[in-house]
Design a protein around this motif. Structure first.
Motif, PDB file in Angstrom:
ATOM      1  N   HIS A 303       0.870  -1.256  -0.025  1.00 17.63           N
ATOM      2  CA  HIS A 303      -0.070  -0.243   0.090  1.00 17.63           C
ATOM      3  C   HIS A 303       0.821   1.043   0.214  1.00 17.63           C
ATOM      4  CE1 HIS A 303      -3.657  -2.244   0.537  1.00 17.63           C
ATOM      5  NE2 HIS A 303      -3.180  -3.037   1.409  1.00 17.63           N
ATOM      6  N   LYS A 304       2.191   1.233   0.491  1.00 14.73           N
ATOM      7  CA  LYS A 304       3.101   2.352   0.333  1.00 14.73           C
ATOM      8  C   LYS A 304       2.420   3.462   1.013  1.00 14.73           C
ATOM      9  CE  LYS A 304       5.478   1.016  -3.459  1.00 14.73           C
ATOM     10  NZ  LYS A 304       5.267  -0.322  -3.196  1.00 14.73           N
ATOM     11  N   PRO A 305       2.165   3.314   2.402  1.00 20.52           N
ATOM     12  CA  PRO A 305       1.464   4.496   3.221  1.00 20.52           C
ATOM     13  C   PRO A 305       2.231   5.494   3.523  1.00 20.52           C
ATOM     14  CG  PRO A 305       1.177   2.213   4.164  1.00 20.52           C
ATOM     15  CD  PRO A 305       2.222   2.118   3.270  1.00 20.52           C
ATOM     16  N   ARG A 306       1.633   6.591   3.175  1.00 22.67           N
ATOM     17  CA  ARG A 306       2.457   7.895   3.099  1.00 22.67           C
ATOM     18  C   ARG A 306       3.144   8.483   4.418  1.00 22.67           C
ATOM     19  NH1 ARG A 306      -2.109  12.585   2.923  1.00 22.67           N
ATOM     20  NH2 ARG A 306      -0.340  14.062   3.283  1.00 22.67           N
ATOM     21  N   PHE A 307       2.799   7.796   5.478  1.00 18.81           N
ATOM     22  CA  PHE A 307       3.332   8.229   6.772  1.00 18.81           C
ATOM     23  C   PHE A 307       4.355   7.121   7.361  1.00 18.81           C
ATOM     24  CE2 PHE A 307      -0.605  11.006   6.691  1.00 18.81           C
ATOM     25  CZ  PHE A 307      -0.134  12.149   7.028  1.00 18.81           C
ATOM     26  N   ASN A 308       4.433   6.065   6.396  1.00 19.61           N
ATOM     27  CA  ASN A 308       5.414   5.098   6.988  1.00 19.61           C
ATOM     28  C   ASN A 308       6.832   5.519   6.204  1.00 19.61           C
ATOM     29  OD1 ASN A 308       3.207   3.124   7.200  1.00 19.61           O
ATOM     30  ND2 ASN A 308       4.668   2.361   8.616  1.00 19.61           N
ATOM     31  N   ARG A 309       7.729   5.466   6.914  1.00 22.13           N
ATOM     32  CA  ARG A 309       9.115   5.957   6.259  1.00 22.13           C
ATOM     33  C   ARG A 309       9.973   5.176   5.858  1.00 22.13           C
ATOM     34  NH1 ARG A 309      10.828  11.234  10.388  1.00 22.13           N
ATOM     35  NH2 ARG A 309       9.584  12.530   9.698  1.00 22.13           N
ATOM     36  N   ARG A 310       9.689   3.782   6.174  1.00 20.73           N
ATOM     37  CA  ARG A 310      10.628   2.789   5.844  1.00 20.73           C
ATOM     38  C   ARG A 310       9.930   1.511   5.176  1.00 20.73           C
ATOM     39  NH1 ARG A 310       9.937  -1.582   8.945  1.00 20.73           N
ATOM     40  NH2 ARG A 310       9.072  -1.324  11.041  1.00 20.73           N
ATOM     41  N   SER A 311      10.681   0.810   4.625  1.00 22.55           N
ATOM     42  CA  SER A 311      10.206  -0.434   3.767  1.00 22.55           C
ATOM     43  C   SER A 311       8.996  -0.272   2.632  1.00 22.55           C
ATOM     44  CB  SER A 311       9.565  -1.385   4.814  1.00 22.55           C
ATOM     45  OG  SER A 311      10.428  -1.520   6.083  1.00 22.55           O
ATOM     46  N   ARG A 312       8.958   1.057   2.290  1.00 25.38           N
ATOM     47  CA  ARG A 312       7.946   1.445   1.049  1.00 25.38           C
ATOM     48  C   ARG A 312       8.110   0.934  -0.164  1.00 25.38           C
ATOM     49  NH1 ARG A 312       5.316   7.112   1.555  1.00 25.38           N
ATOM     50  NH2 ARG A 312       7.470   7.678   1.291  1.00 25.38           N
ATOM     51  N   TYR A 313       9.452   0.883  -0.348  1.00 25.18           N
ATOM     52  CA  TYR A 313      10.022   0.690  -1.985  1.00 25.18           C
ATOM     53  C   TYR A 313      10.886  -0.306  -2.244  1.00 25.18           C
ATOM     54  CZ  TYR A 313       7.352   5.253  -2.400  1.00 25.18           C
ATOM     55  OH  TYR A 313       6.371   6.081  -2.507  1.00 25.18           O
ATOM     56  N   PRO A 314      10.537  -1.636  -1.598  1.00 28.59           N
ATOM     57  CA  PRO A 314      11.697  -2.678  -1.633  1.00 28.59           C
ATOM     58  C   PRO A 314      11.913  -3.115  -3.325  1.00 28.59           C
ATOM     59  CG  PRO A 314       9.227  -3.614  -1.278  1.00 28.59           C
ATOM     60  CD  PRO A 314       9.118  -2.021  -1.038  1.00 28.59           C
ATOM     61  N   GLU A 315      11.012  -2.471  -4.153  1.00 28.99           N
ATOM     62  CA  GLU A 315      11.337  -2.778  -5.697  1.00 28.99           C
ATOM     63  C   GLU A 315      12.587  -1.744  -6.063  1.00 28.99           C
ATOM     64  OE1 GLU A 315       8.147   0.272  -5.362  1.00 28.99           O
ATOM     65  OE2 GLU A 315       8.605  -1.673  -4.387  1.00 28.99           O
ATOM     66  N   ARG A 316      13.153  -0.869  -5.249  1.00 32.55           N
ATOM     67  CA  ARG A 316      14.191   0.146  -5.513  1.00 32.55           C
ATOM     68  C   ARG A 316      15.482  -0.652  -5.294  1.00 32.55           C
ATOM     69  NH1 ARG A 316      11.802   5.908  -3.771  1.00 32.55           N
ATOM     70  NH2 ARG A 316      10.052   6.056  -5.009  1.00 32.55           N
ATOM     71  N   ALA A 317      15.326  -1.787  -4.601  1.00 29.41           N
ATOM     72  CA  ALA A 317      16.658  -2.275  -4.290  1.00 29.41           C
ATOM     73  C   ALA A 317      17.424  -2.750  -5.406  1.00 29.41           C
ATOM     74  CB  ALA A 317      16.409  -3.635  -3.074  1.00 29.41           C
ATOM     75  N   VAL A 318      18.450  -2.807  -5.384  1.00 31.21           N
ATOM     76  CA  VAL A 318      19.483  -3.414  -6.628  1.00 31.21           C
ATOM     77  C   VAL A 318      20.568  -4.500  -6.127  1.00 31.21           C
ATOM     78  CG1 VAL A 318      19.242  -1.288  -7.955  1.00 31.21           C
ATOM     79  CG2 VAL A 318      20.891  -1.410  -6.412  1.00 31.21           C
ATOM     80  N   TRP A 319      20.931  -5.044  -7.109  1.00 28.82           N
ATOM     81  CA  TRP A 319      22.101  -6.122  -7.015  1.00 28.82           C
ATOM     82  C   TRP A 319      23.280  -5.728  -7.849  1.00 28.82           C
ATOM     83  CZ3 TRP A 319      20.811 -10.593  -3.799  1.00 28.82           C
ATOM     84  CH2 TRP A 319      19.633 -10.603  -3.463  1.00 28.82           C
ATOM     85  N   LEU A 320      24.423  -6.500  -7.244  1.00 28.21           N
ATOM     86  CA  LEU A 320      25.695  -6.299  -8.042  1.00 28.21           C
ATOM     87  C   LEU A 320      26.179  -7.626  -8.513  1.00 28.21           C
ATOM     88  CD1 LEU A 320      28.333  -4.804  -8.771  1.00 28.21           C
ATOM     89  CD2 LEU A 320      29.265  -5.232  -6.521  1.00 28.21           C
ATOM     90  N   LYS A 321      26.254  -7.871  -9.644  1.00 27.87           N
ATOM     91  CA  LYS A 321      26.477  -9.079 -10.111  1.00 27.87           C
ATOM     92  C   LYS A 321      27.691  -9.307 -11.020  1.00 27.87           C
ATOM     93  CE  LYS A 321      23.993  -9.458 -14.600  1.00 27.87           C
ATOM     94  NZ  LYS A 321      23.125 -10.421 -15.308  1.00 27.87           N
ATOM     95  N   LEU A 322      28.272 -10.585 -11.309  1.00 26.81           N
ATOM     96  CA  LEU A 322      29.372 -10.726 -12.523  1.00 26.81           C
ATOM     97  C   LEU A 322      28.671 -11.247 -13.457  1.00 26.81           C
ATOM     98  CD1 LEU A 322      32.687 -10.578 -12.394  1.00 26.81           C
ATOM     99  CD2 LEU A 322      32.443 -13.205 -11.909  1.00 26.81           C
ATOM    100  N   THR A 323      28.708 -10.525 -14.391  1.00 29.07           N
ATOM    101  CA  THR A 323      28.002 -10.934 -15.841  1.00 29.07           C
ATOM    102  C   THR A 323      28.401 -12.539 -16.280  1.00 29.07           C
ATOM    103  OG1 THR A 323      29.576  -9.822 -17.320  1.00 29.07           O
ATOM    104  CG2 THR A 323      27.575  -8.750 -16.685  1.00 29.07           C
ATOM    105  N   ASP A 324      27.725 -12.766 -17.177  1.00 35.40           N
ATOM    106  CA  ASP A 324      27.704 -14.392 -17.639  1.00 35.40           C
ATOM    107  C   ASP A 324      28.277 -14.179 -19.160  1.00 35.40           C
ATOM    108  OD1 ASP A 324      28.186 -16.849 -18.056  1.00 35.40           O
ATOM    109  OD2 ASP A 324      26.051 -17.368 -18.344  1.00 35.40           O
ATOM    110  N   GLU A 325      29.694 -13.972 -19.412  1.00 31.18           N
ATOM    111  CA  GLU A 325      30.062 -13.826 -20.802  1.00 31.18           C
ATOM    112  C   GLU A 325      31.453 -14.102 -20.944  1.00 31.18           C
ATOM    113  OE1 GLU A 325      29.954  -9.695 -22.097  1.00 31.18           O
ATOM    114  OE2 GLU A 325      29.602  -9.083 -20.096  1.00 31.18           O
ATOM    115  N   ALA A 326      31.998 -14.222 -22.085  1.00 27.49           N
ATOM    116  CA  ALA A 326      33.481 -14.523 -22.161  1.00 27.49           C
ATOM    117  C   ALA A 326      34.424 -13.750 -21.277  1.00 27.49           C
ATOM    118  CB  ALA A 326      33.955 -14.432 -23.633  1.00 27.49           C
ATOM    119  N   PHE A 327      34.002 -12.680 -21.199  1.00 32.66           N
ATOM    120  CA  PHE A 327      34.933 -11.866 -20.170  1.00 32.66           C
ATOM    121  C   PHE A 327      34.264 -11.171 -19.483  1.00 32.66           C
ATOM    122  CE2 PHE A 327      37.297 -12.076 -24.382  1.00 32.66           C
ATOM    123  CZ  PHE A 327      38.528 -12.467 -23.859  1.00 32.66           C
TER     124      PHE A 327
END
Length: 583
Positions: A303-327
């Motif tokens: 619901h992303k309540p306007r008065f909650n300050r945390r945990s509202r946008y978990p979809e904004r989290a990002v990851w760091l990965k090592l790509t799958d390619e020759a190099f």
């Protein structure tokens, strides 16, 4: 020596309007002990009690009175005698405080102490208890002076002294600095003030104790939103007139917690704004605290309540990965796919992920160009080749096999053993600090911490995200067992077993009825990351027992978690500029 004068009153009860307010103890049912003390001075240190007077009252009916002079053990100052009319001769044969305090505390019983400028009187009684060895019972306290400051305007009275209020309210007893007379006057003042707050919607002891004009009438009127809420653990959702969620919270007692939003105890301005908009509170009763925490996270994310300050946008989290390619190269991505075993995170922001990426680039000569390289290579290399920070596979200076060894090392640092990164960057930090380059050392520190936090988080999530099922239990607060079923890192169900009952049938039923969860792409769990971390925290609590597992749940021996904990302790201990950080 004269004994304390204690009188029981058997008068005809006075009719008092009752209340059905179930948010606290109705005022008509509260036993008040209205007291006043006379003393030799203004502070307990160096002064003593000379007289105690008290009136016990409930529902407008006087139940008894207590009065005694007290021999203070020191001369009464002349100006005090003039003020109170109590002379040294009057107290010469009176009992000492150690002879009367026990009787007064017995008279007090479980009553609520009321006094005008209560901190003064309570302070002297506490000091007397310490001196005599009596146990202060820690009663609830109501201060009529404080209430008067909230309820009596400057137009009505020039001050809030007891004599002024007695004149304003027409008390039957005129206060004259004798303890019992002043206590009787305070009873009438208390009743007059209760009448006033009653018109403002205050009907319980708890509301009376926390009453403040800082709580707006509108805020106070909305306390009815808590009337039908359960006194049970769970989640509560404040909603506006359109049914939109404004705020989501958890509590072990939903009704009590929601009620606090309508009192002075709620000091957050944004919460007062939220209450102003709220028209409804929806409860979600939960069996356990863990279930409440999980449902809170899910509702906030949904619901992303306007008065909650945390945990509202978990979809904004990002990851760091090592790509799958020759190099392979490091890349910041928004989700985990089944394309590489080298993911770390999630990170709360792209900036944090990029700091972690830079930490690994500081240690390994991974390529940083974003174009896809062919095995044959291109014709030109970037400046990193000249600086010795890349082997230039782009121009064929590095074979696939040679580069693969570097990529494997990076993958190990990401998923298994962070020590090479930690040791190398700690050495660099110390070298920069020794040169007085503290800002550069701090930048290396920030990169290192970002890396070990992201790596530790992924390594912590990954094993549970790969485990089809974990069933664990811990002793319940009231006996029995609190049982939780976790599937692929997602809270799938919970139950409480009765005290003394065989828990196994309940566990079997829980496994049959728990949520069916599809396998995720690890290290991302089949739930919000914060949910899985809450579950892990619960699993690590003392007394938790693993009842059943499917799959293998293990963590890397030399994972980043140990390095993260050690680094954070070191940073806390050596946060001064230029401090050397030992490896």
């Amino acid at each position: 020596m004269p004994a304390p004068n204690v009188r029981d009153m058997h008068t005809t009860p006075v009719a008092v309007q009752g209340t059905l307010d179930d948010l606290g103890t109705p005022l008509s049912e509260v036993t008040f002990v209205v007291l006043d003390l006379e003393t030799t001075g203004g502070k307990p240190a160096g002064s003593n009690i000379t007289e105690i007077g008290a009136v016990k009252v409930r529902g407008g009916v006087v139940l008894g009175e207590f009065q005694t002079l007290v021999r203070p053990g020191e001369p009464i100052p002349a100006f005090v005698s003039v003020l109170t009319g109590i002379s040294n001769a009057m107290v010469a044969s009176a009992p000492r405080i150690d002879r009367v305090l026990g009787s007064f505390l017995e008279f007090l019983g479980e009553g609520v102490v009321v006094a005008h400028n209560a901190p003064y009187d309570v302070g002297f009684l506490k000091a007397a208890c310490r001196e005599t060895g009596e146990q202060w019972p820690r009663p609830a306290v109501v201060d009529t002076a404080h209430l008067a400051r909230q309820l009596v305007t400057a137009d009505e009275a020039p001050n809030r002294k007891l004599g002024t209020l007695a004149s304003l309210f027409g008390t039957t007893t005129t206060p004259d600095h004798r303890a019992l007379h002043d206590a009787r006057a305070t009873v009438d003042v208390l009743h007059a003030l209760i009448d006033r707050v009653g018109n403002l919607g205050v009907h319980s002891l708890e509301e009376l104790q926390t009453y403040s004009k800082r709580v707006t009438p509108g805020q106070r009127r909305k306390r009815v939103l808590a009337d039908d809420l359960p006194s049970a653990p769970g989640v509560y959702v404040f909603k506006d007139a359109n049914g939109q969620a404004l705020y989501v919270g958890t509590s072990v007692d939903i009704r009590k917690r929601v009620r606090s939003y309508f009192t002075e105890s709620e000091k957050r301005a944004r919460m007062r704004d939220m209450v102003r908009l709220a028209e409804e509170v929806t409860p979600v009763v939960c069996q356990t605290a863990l279930e409440a925490q999980v449902r809170e996270l899910r509702l906030i994310a949904e619901h992303k309540p306007r008065f909650n300050r945390r945990s509202r946008y978990p979809e904004r989290a990002v990851w760091l990965k090592l790509t799958d390619e020759a190099f392979p190269r490091l890349s910041v991505v928004s989700s985990v796919r089944d394309d590489s075993p080298g993911y770390v995170g999630p990170f709360g922001s792209k900036a944090a992920a990029e700091l972690a990426m830079t930490a690994l680039h500081d240690v390994l000569p991974l390529r940083r160009c974003t174009k896809r390289l062919s095995r044959k290579g291109d014709s030109t290399a970037c400046a990193l080749f000249d600086l010795g920070k890349c082997g230039a596979p782009c121009i064929g200076q590095q074979s696939v096999d040679d580069y693969a060894a570097i990529a494997d090392e990076a993958r190990s640092m990401l998923t298994a053993d962070a020590r090479p990164v930690v040791d190398a960057l700690l050495d660099r930090m110390n070298a920069l600090g020794a040169q007085g380059r503290y800002e550069d050392a701090a930048a290396v520190r920030d990169r290192l911490l970002a890396f070990v936090r992201g790596a530790a988080r992924a390594q912590r999530l990954d094993p549970l995200a790969r485990t089809p099922e974990v069933v664990a239990a811990r002793p319940g607060a009231l006996g029995g067992w609190e049982v939780v079923c976790i599937r692929y890192g997602r809270f799938a169900g919970t139950t409480l077993t009765p005290r003394g009952a065989d828990p196994m049938p309940y566990i079997a039923a829980l496994r049959e009825t728990a949520e069916v969860v599809a396998a995720p792409v690890a290290p991302a769990p089949a739930a919000l990351t914060e949910e899985t971390e809450r579950v892990l925290h619960w699993l690590e609590q003392p007394g938790v027992r693993i009842v059943h597992t499917e799959g293998v749940w293990v963590c890397p021996v030399n994972g980043a978690g140990g390095s993260r904990n050690r680094l954070e302790r070191l940073m806390d201990a050596g946060s001064g500029g230029g401090a050397r950080v030992a490896g």
